[in-house]
Design a protein around this motif. Structure first.
Motif, PDB file in Angstrom:
ATOM      1  N   SER A   1      26.412 -30.317  68.048  1.00  0.00           N
ATOM      2  CA  SER A   1      26.173 -29.761  69.523  1.00  0.00           C
ATOM      3  C   SER A   1      26.121 -28.232  69.346  1.00  0.00           C
ATOM      4  N   PRO A   2      26.098 -27.448  70.492  1.00  0.00           N
ATOM      5  CA  PRO A   2      25.901 -25.871  70.373  1.00  0.00           C
ATOM      6  C   PRO A   2      27.280 -25.144  70.147  1.00  0.00           C
ATOM      7  N   ILE A   3      27.542 -24.300  69.611  1.00  0.00           N
ATOM      8  CA  ILE A   3      28.757 -23.259  69.670  1.00  0.00           C
ATOM      9  C   ILE A   3      28.849 -23.041  70.926  1.00  0.00           C
ATOM     10  N   LEU A   4      30.257 -22.428  71.068  1.00  0.00           N
ATOM     11  CA  LEU A   4      30.552 -22.005  72.628  1.00  0.00           C
ATOM     12  C   LEU A   4      29.735 -20.554  72.863  1.00  0.00           C
ATOM     13  N   CYS A   5      28.992 -20.507  73.812  1.00  0.00           N
ATOM     14  CA  CYS A   5      28.369 -19.515  74.530  1.00  0.00           C
ATOM     15  C   CYS A   5      28.836 -19.268  75.956  1.00  0.00           C
ATOM     16  N   PRO A   6      29.559 -18.439  76.207  1.00  0.00           N
ATOM     17  CA  PRO A   6      30.298 -18.382  77.515  1.00  0.00           C
ATOM     18  C   PRO A   6      29.235 -18.476  78.793  1.00  0.00           C
ATOM     19  N   ILE A   7      27.895 -17.708  78.531  1.00  0.00           N
ATOM     20  CA  ILE A   7      27.225 -17.525  79.771  1.00  0.00           C
ATOM     21  C   ILE A   7      26.624 -18.780  80.286  1.00  0.00           C
ATOM     22  N   HIS A   8      26.729 -19.769  79.151  1.00  0.00           N
ATOM     23  CA  HIS A   8      25.694 -21.023  79.296  1.00  0.00           C
ATOM     24  C   HIS A   8      26.642 -22.267  79.313  1.00  0.00           C
TER      25      HIS A   8
ATOM     26  N   ASP B   1      33.805 -26.448  67.185  1.00  0.00           N
ATOM     27  CA  ASP B   1      34.618 -26.712  65.950  1.00  0.00           C
ATOM     28  C   ASP B   1      34.000 -25.663  65.220  1.00  0.00           C
ATOM     29  N   LEU B   2      32.980 -24.987  65.209  1.00  0.00           N
ATOM     30  CA  LEU B   2      32.354 -24.195  64.282  1.00  0.00           C
ATOM     31  C   LEU B   2      32.691 -22.512  65.152  1.00  0.00           C
TER      32      LEU B   2
ATOM     33  N   ARG C   1      29.308 -16.001  58.602  1.00  0.00           N
ATOM     34  CA  ARG C   1      30.424 -16.464  57.444  1.00  0.00           C
ATOM     35  C   ARG C   1      31.382 -17.494  58.130  1.00  0.00           C
ATOM     36  N   ARG C   2      32.004 -17.160  59.214  1.00  0.00           N
ATOM     37  CA  ARG C   2      32.994 -18.009  59.572  1.00  0.00           C
ATOM     38  C   ARG C   2      32.375 -19.590  59.918  1.00  0.00           C
ATOM     39  N   ILE C   3      31.385 -19.379  60.475  1.00  0.00           N
ATOM     40  CA  ILE C   3      30.502 -20.803  60.853  1.00  0.00           C
ATOM     41  C   ILE C   3      29.984 -21.472  59.618  1.00  0.00           C
ATOM     42  N   GLY C   4      29.783 -20.423  58.900  1.00  0.00           N
ATOM     43  CA  GLY C   4      29.142 -21.582  57.409  1.00  0.00           C
ATOM     44  C   GLY C   4      30.456 -21.810  56.551  1.00  0.00           C
ATOM     45  N   GLU C   5      31.441 -21.304  56.789  1.00  0.00           N
ATOM     46  CA  GLU C   5      32.712 -21.935  55.961  1.00  0.00           C
ATOM     47  C   GLU C   5      33.301 -23.058  56.629  1.00  0.00           C
ATOM     48  N   ARG C   6      33.237 -22.979  57.927  1.00  0.00           N
ATOM     49  CA  ARG C   6      33.774 -24.218  58.782  1.00  0.00           C
ATOM     50  C   ARG C   6      32.779 -25.455  58.647  1.00  0.00           C
ATOM     51  N   PHE C   7      31.488 -25.326  58.694  1.00  0.00           N
ATOM     52  CA  PHE C   7      30.584 -26.151  58.521  1.00  0.00           C
ATOM     53  C   PHE C   7      30.744 -26.714  57.230  1.00  0.00           C
ATOM     54  N   ALA C   8      30.763 -26.022  56.128  1.00  0.00           N
ATOM     55  CA  ALA C   8      31.022 -26.698  54.455  1.00  0.00           C
ATOM     56  C   ALA C   8      32.321 -27.598  54.398  1.00  0.00           C
ATOM     57  N   LYS C   9      33.271 -27.007  55.065  1.00  0.00           N
ATOM     58  CA  LYS C   9      34.364 -27.726  55.004  1.00  0.00           C
ATOM     59  C   LYS C   9      34.345 -29.151  55.879  1.00  0.00           C
ATOM     60  N   ALA C  10      33.629 -29.014  57.023  1.00  0.00           N
ATOM     61  CA  ALA C  10      33.548 -30.385  57.670  1.00  0.00           C
ATOM     62  C   ALA C  10      32.519 -31.177  57.175  1.00  0.00           C
TER      63      ALA C  10
END
Length: 397
Positions: free
Chosen positions: A281-288, A353-354, A377-386
């Protein structure tokens, strides 16, 4: 062209390319596509027609002893009126998986887009050359090394000719699992530092998988032809990151969204009935989060150092089926839970979670919509771990 080398000239063909679903011959060379011809023929959206030619995740891969490499290209880059100029697209050169050099092309066509008035103007330009020199020599007795040139994720790139100071041959299949991913501009690359620094490319490197990236900026809209492209592409593991572009475009309401997701997943399963399939699902995007689309440029930020986007919908309309990210996450979680009862290889990952609430203060979205290089970079690391380290979609071997 430099006269200091005894050049070997190699035409660029599909045999040298990875990550492209189609390779179109052109007058000068070849144009990699990330959607097959059948899908392109069914598309009428100029945005999608453009971004599928942006070669995110596409790379040349060959074996050689060369220490100097030149690649002739004809690029097409975008310039936006009232927006600070984007940096030139970056080419990453890897030797045996290690980033060794970066360069950019000169020349090329320019498309100038006026987002306030609408419309675009194309200015033609000449081909350019990407040069890499001073690459390390192989030690005595070493065999050929694998060289990869990752193409810019944000420029249409027509490939003309490869020159090296030693012969080349196509790199063999590395034997790694193939990860096929689809998503929006965030998966495409948005504001990543370079083609190997987009979050999917970074996650693929960490997970030891071969990436085929169908992240399509502004165009992850549950199109049936995209689902068929995913269905027909060989892959060992698949992920689809859905939702944000449906809100950006105000493309459908809840009544249509659920069946469209089911149909999208049904089509993928026709070609990959038991492959691990992850719905993100989408990452956090406050405006939406609680405000529907469509998304629009904040015209008041034109001419400033950082343009921003805004949500133009009415939060009250969510009660009548207009889509927000909160609504979409709930619906995707429901759909995956329902389908997983009969499909044990289907999984769900909440995009927060990403990139979630705790990340916003530290790494806010600069334009209110897209992550910056550090966030990729942070999203990539978290996705690889998950997805990879924990065996969610790729069983640990």
């Amino acid at each position: 062209m430099s006269a200091r080398h005894d050049w070997t000239t190699t035409p660029v063909t599909a045999a040298l390319l990875r990550g492209a679903l189609d390779v179109e011959p052109t007058e000068l060379g070849v144009l990699p596509h990330r959607l097959p011809a059948r899908a392109r023929a069914q598309n009428t959206d100029p945005q999608l027609a453009m971004v599928e030619t942006h070669p995110s995740g596409v790379r040349l891969a060959f074996r050689t002893r060369a220490t100097a490499v030149e690649l002739d290209v004809l690029r097409t880059r975008l310039v936006y009126v009232g927006v600070p100029p984007r940096p030139d697209g970056v080419y990453d050169l890897l030797v045996d998986g290690r980033l060794m050099a970066q360069a950019s092309a000169d020349g090329g066509h320019t498309i100038t887009v006026d987002m306030a008035a609408g419309g675009a103007e194309r200015t033609p330009g000449p081909p350019g050359t990407v040069r890499f020199t001073g690459l390390p020599e192989a030690a005595a007795g070493d065999g050929l090394r694998t060289v990869e040139i990752w193409l810019p994720y944000n420029e249409t790139t027509e490939l003309i000719e490869l020159r090296t100071d030693a012969p080349v041959e196509p790199a063999p299949d590395p034997g790694r699992p193939v990860w096929l991913h689809h998503g929006s501009s965030i998966s495409h690359g948005s504001d990543a530092a370079s083609p190997t620094a987009t979050w999917p490319a970074h996650a693929a490197a960490l997970g030891g998988v071969e990436l085929v990236n169908l992240g399509l900026g502004g165009s992850a809209a549950l199109d049936p032809f995209t689902a068929r492209a995913l269905r027909d592409t060989p892959a060992d593991v698949i992920s689809v990151k859905l939702g944000i572009n449906v809100v950006n475009l105000d493309a459908m309401r809840l009544r249509a969204f659920g069946p469209a997701v089911h149909g999208f997943l049904d089509t993928i399963r026709e070609g990959h009935p038991t492959a691990p399939l992850l719905v993100v699902s989408p990452i956090l995007c406050p405006i939406h989060e609680d405000t529907p689309g469509p998304t629009a440029l904040d015209l008041g930020t034109l001419g400033t150092e950082q343009v921003k986007f805004r949500a133009t919908g009415d939060p009250a309309e969510a009660a009548y089926g207009k889509l927000t990210l909160s609504v979409i996450r709930d619906e995707l979680a429901r759909i995956v839970a329902q389908r997983a009862e009969a499909d044990p290889h289907l999984h769900y990952l909440d995009g927060r979670d990403l990139y979630g609430p705790d990340d916003v203060a530290e790494l806010p979205l600069p334009d209110a919509l897209h992550p910056d290089a550090a966030t990729h970079r942070r999203i990539g690391e978290r996705f690889a771990k998950a997805a990879f380290d924990n065996g969610l979609i790729l069983p640990v071997t």
